[in-house]
Scaffold this motif. Structure first.
Motif, PDB file in Angstrom:
ATOM      1  N   TYR A 145       0.785  -1.230   0.000  1.00  0.00           N
ATOM      2  CA  TYR A 145       0.000   0.000   0.000  1.00  0.00           C
ATOM      3  C   TYR A 145       0.819   1.282   0.000  1.00  0.00           C
ATOM      4  O   TYR A 145       0.400   2.280  -0.594  1.00  0.00           O
ATOM      5  CB  TYR A 145      -0.913   0.034   1.241  1.00  0.00           C
ATOM      6  N   TYR A 166      -1.990  -1.026   8.806  1.00  0.00           N
ATOM      7  CA  TYR A 166      -2.449  -1.953   7.762  1.00  0.00           C
ATOM      8  C   TYR A 166      -3.978  -1.919   7.666  1.00  0.00           C
ATOM      9  O   TYR A 166      -4.541  -1.824   6.569  1.00  0.00           O
ATOM     10  CB  TYR A 166      -1.960  -3.366   8.056  1.00  0.00           C
ATOM     11  N   ARG A 167      -4.645  -1.974   8.791  1.00  0.00           N
ATOM     12  CA  ARG A 167      -6.114  -1.947   8.806  1.00  0.00           C
ATOM     13  C   ARG A 167      -6.624  -0.666   8.136  1.00  0.00           C
ATOM     14  O   ARG A 167      -7.572  -0.698   7.342  1.00  0.00           O
ATOM     15  CB  ARG A 167      -6.621  -2.037  10.255  1.00  0.00           C
ATOM     16  N   THR A 177      -6.447  -0.985   4.401  1.00  0.00           N
ATOM     17  CA  THR A 177      -7.461  -1.886   3.833  1.00  0.00           C
ATOM     18  C   THR A 177      -8.832  -1.219   3.849  1.00  0.00           C
ATOM     19  O   THR A 177      -9.632  -1.429   2.941  1.00  0.00           O
ATOM     20  CB  THR A 177      -7.522  -3.247   4.576  1.00  0.00           C
ATOM     21  N   LYS A 220      -8.958   1.133   0.913  1.00  0.00           N
ATOM     22  CA  LYS A 220      -9.062   0.407  -0.364  1.00  0.00           C
ATOM     23  C   LYS A 220     -10.361  -0.398  -0.464  1.00  0.00           C
ATOM     24  O   LYS A 220     -10.609  -1.038  -1.483  1.00  0.00           O
ATOM     25  CB  LYS A 220      -7.872  -0.542  -0.535  1.00  0.00           C
ATOM     26  N   GLU A 249     -11.135  -3.073   1.170  1.00  0.00           N
ATOM     27  CA  GLU A 249     -10.839  -4.508   1.247  1.00  0.00           C
ATOM     28  C   GLU A 249     -11.447  -5.109   2.512  1.00  0.00           C
ATOM     29  O   GLU A 249     -11.681  -4.402   3.499  1.00  0.00           O
ATOM     30  CB  GLU A 249      -9.322  -4.718   1.179  1.00  0.00           C
ATOM     31  N   TYR A 278     -10.682  -6.745   5.191  1.00  0.00           N
ATOM     32  CA  TYR A 278      -9.969  -7.064   6.441  1.00  0.00           C
ATOM     33  C   TYR A 278     -10.737  -6.544   7.655  1.00  0.00           C
ATOM     34  O   TYR A 278     -10.877  -7.219   8.660  1.00  0.00           O
ATOM     35  CB  TYR A 278      -8.565  -6.458   6.374  1.00  0.00           C
TER      36      TYR A 278
END
Length: 157
Positions: free
Chosen positions: A30, A143-144, A147, A150, A152, A154
């Motif tokens: 990312y 990271y979360r 996501t 995006k 996604e 997660y």
């Protein structure tokens, strides 16, 4: 935009290193992300808390640039939900911020000089965690956030 996590001291526990590595690898998909570890001070028994914070500040300042957006991970900082944190990061990207530097201080926190230089303060929780655990928690939340941005699957509401 790129992100750096600047820390005082090394992560020593194997399980934490493995967890951080998992999110470090995932984040590369990312955003440019790196972790910079500043060695812990040696022979600190003769130093006061303020002296330790001052010496750590000198090391921190050697690792940041005048153009960096500095965010302290601090118990008195603003708290975000995971979604709100993703919005915060998105605003920094859209606003043209080139480099975010998140800093985890030493055992006594930050010197007044570091607080003065910071642009923001964020708290990951009202609870107290070890400095080593915070590294893993931060990497996972970063990271979360990406996501979420995006779309996604997660993060679950």
């Amino acid at each position: 935009m790129k992100i750096t996590l600047l820390t005082i001291g090394k992560t020593e526990d194997k399980y934490l290193i493995e967890g951080i590595d998992i999110y470090f690898k995932r984040l590369k998909h990312y955003i440019p992300f790196k972790i910079t570890e500043i060695p812990e001070l040696k022979n600190t028994k003769s130093l006061s808390k303020e002296q330790q914070k001052s010496r750590e500040a000198e090391l921190i300042f050697k690792n940041i640039q005048s153009t960096d957006h500095v965010i302290l991970l601090d118990e008195n900082g603003k708290e975000f939900s995971s979604k709100d944190f993703s919005v915060y990061l998105n605003k920094k990207m859209v606003g043209g911020q080139q480099h975010l530097v998140f800093i985890i201080g030493g055992p006594y926190g930050f010197s007044d000089e570091v607080y003065s230089r910071s642009n923001d303060k964020i708290s990951l929780s009202q609870m107290t965690f070890s400095h080593q655990m915070i590294r893993l928690f931060f990497a996972e939340q970063l990271y979360r956030a990406y996501t979420i941005l995006k779309g996604e699957p997660y993060h679950h509401d």
